[in-house]
Scaffold this active site. Structure first.
Site, PDB file in Angstrom:
ATOM      1  N   PRO A 155      48.597  49.671  18.644  1.00  0.00           N
ATOM      2  CA  PRO A 155      49.079  50.672  19.614  1.00  0.00           C
ATOM      3  C   PRO A 155      48.380  50.487  20.967  1.00  0.00           C
ATOM      4  O   PRO A 155      47.162  50.391  21.032  1.00  0.00           O
ATOM      5  CB  PRO A 155      48.680  52.008  18.972  1.00  0.00           C
ATOM      6  CG  PRO A 155      48.477  51.698  17.521  1.00  0.00           C
ATOM      7  CD  PRO A 155      47.990  50.279  17.473  1.00  0.00           C
ATOM      8  N   GLU A 156      49.176  50.412  22.008  1.00  0.00           N
ATOM      9  CA  GLU A 156      48.613  50.277  23.347  1.00  0.00           C
ATOM     10  C   GLU A 156      48.851  51.567  24.131  1.00  0.00           C
ATOM     11  O   GLU A 156      49.317  52.557  23.584  1.00  0.00           O
ATOM     12  CB  GLU A 156      49.252  49.069  24.035  1.00  0.00           C
ATOM     13  CG  GLU A 156      48.903  47.774  23.295  1.00  0.00           C
ATOM     14  CD  GLU A 156      48.741  46.616  24.238  1.00  0.00           C
ATOM     15  OE1 GLU A 156      48.314  46.817  25.383  1.00  0.00           O
ATOM     16  OE2 GLU A 156      49.060  45.485  23.819  1.00  0.00           O
TER      17      GLU A 156
END
Ligand SMILES: [Zn+2]
Length: 269
Positions: free
Chosen positions: A2-3
């Protein structure tokens, strides 16, 4: 992994479940993720009312009326599961309100949960050294020009440096550099002011587009049944070695600091 856009979407997705709600119970199902849960997590959060949710870099922050701030990082595989039910094998933390049961689900357990009393922006060690948020007004061409002056490291490496700008990951840097037509290998100090002026809106645009895409797949993102992946699948260059760039050039892959860089040698100079 997840960014920033995924974390932003997670925070927005959790807000309706938590904002203004009293936490009736907080339960951990194991002692740690990447590091131990705070020993007094349940004691300090139970009975508190959530006053707001926010994001800094790739961290989500859940704030309470006790001025306690629970800071979570999703690591490689974390997500929040909102459909209730019982804890599954990979559910490690449960926040309960009068109406909902929210599980922090993290199969690989590279995530983290911390608790800070007082302003986390000045008290949480990982926040203190972070550069400006890429979507904030502080992140502009003048700031970049000052920060990159004299820096011989490749522009791509500098953009991944969290002390320069917070929360940018590999994919979004590759995409923004292509949009701004900057070679990822160029020494940062040699990138022209005109190119920096193009880079700033490019960074913001790729992030905003990913956050917008996230809104439409929020249900999947919040559920372990969904395919997390990344929201945007139609990358300009990322993962597209050998395919055509929009300029007609052929997208190449190189390795920088152990990570893949995708770029177009024809239009990125
Ligand atoms: Zn190109």
């Amino acid at each position: 992994m997840p960014e920033l856009p995924e974390v932003e979407t997670t925070v927005r997705g959790l807000a309706p479940f938590l904002e203004g709600q009293r936490l009736t119970a907080v339960t951990t199902f194991r002692p740690d993720l990447r590091r131990p849960f705070p020993a007094d997590l349940a004691q300090r959060l139970t009975g508190a009312t959530v006053t707001g949710l926010s994001r800094r870099a790739k961290y989500g922050v859940i704030s309470t009326d006790r001025d306690d701030h629970m800071i979570f990082h999703l690591g490689m595989s974390g997500r929040w599961r909102t459909e209730g039910g019982e804890a599954g094998k990979h559910d490690h933390l449960l926040l309960e309100t009068a109406g909902h049961r929210l599980f922090l689900h993290d199969p690989r357990r590279f995530g983290s949960v911390d608790l800070v009393n007082g302003d986390p922006m000045t008290l949480f060690p990982a926040f203190v050294t972070l550069g400006p948020e890429p979507l904030s007004e502080a992140f502009d061409a003048a700031y970049l020009a000052r920060a990159l002056a004299g820096r011989r490291a490749p522009i791509k490496a500098m953009l991944l440096d969290q002390t320069l700008v917070a929360g940018l990951g590999n994919i979004y840097v590759c995409e923004a550099l292509n949009m701004a037509r900057i070679a990822p290998t160029k020494p940062a100090a040699d990138v022209s002011r005109a190119k920096l002026a193009a880079l700033v809106p490019a960074v913001k645009e790729v992030l905003i587009a990913a956050i917008a895409a996230g809104g439409s797949t929020l249900r999947d993102f919040l559920s372990p049944e969904g395919d997390l992946g990344y929201f945007a699948k139609d990358w300009r260059v990322y993962g597209r070695e050998g395919e055509a760039c929009e300029c007609g050039g052929t997208i190449a892959r190189i390795v920088q600091s152990g990570r893949s860089t995708f770029y177009c040698p024809k239009c990125q100079r």
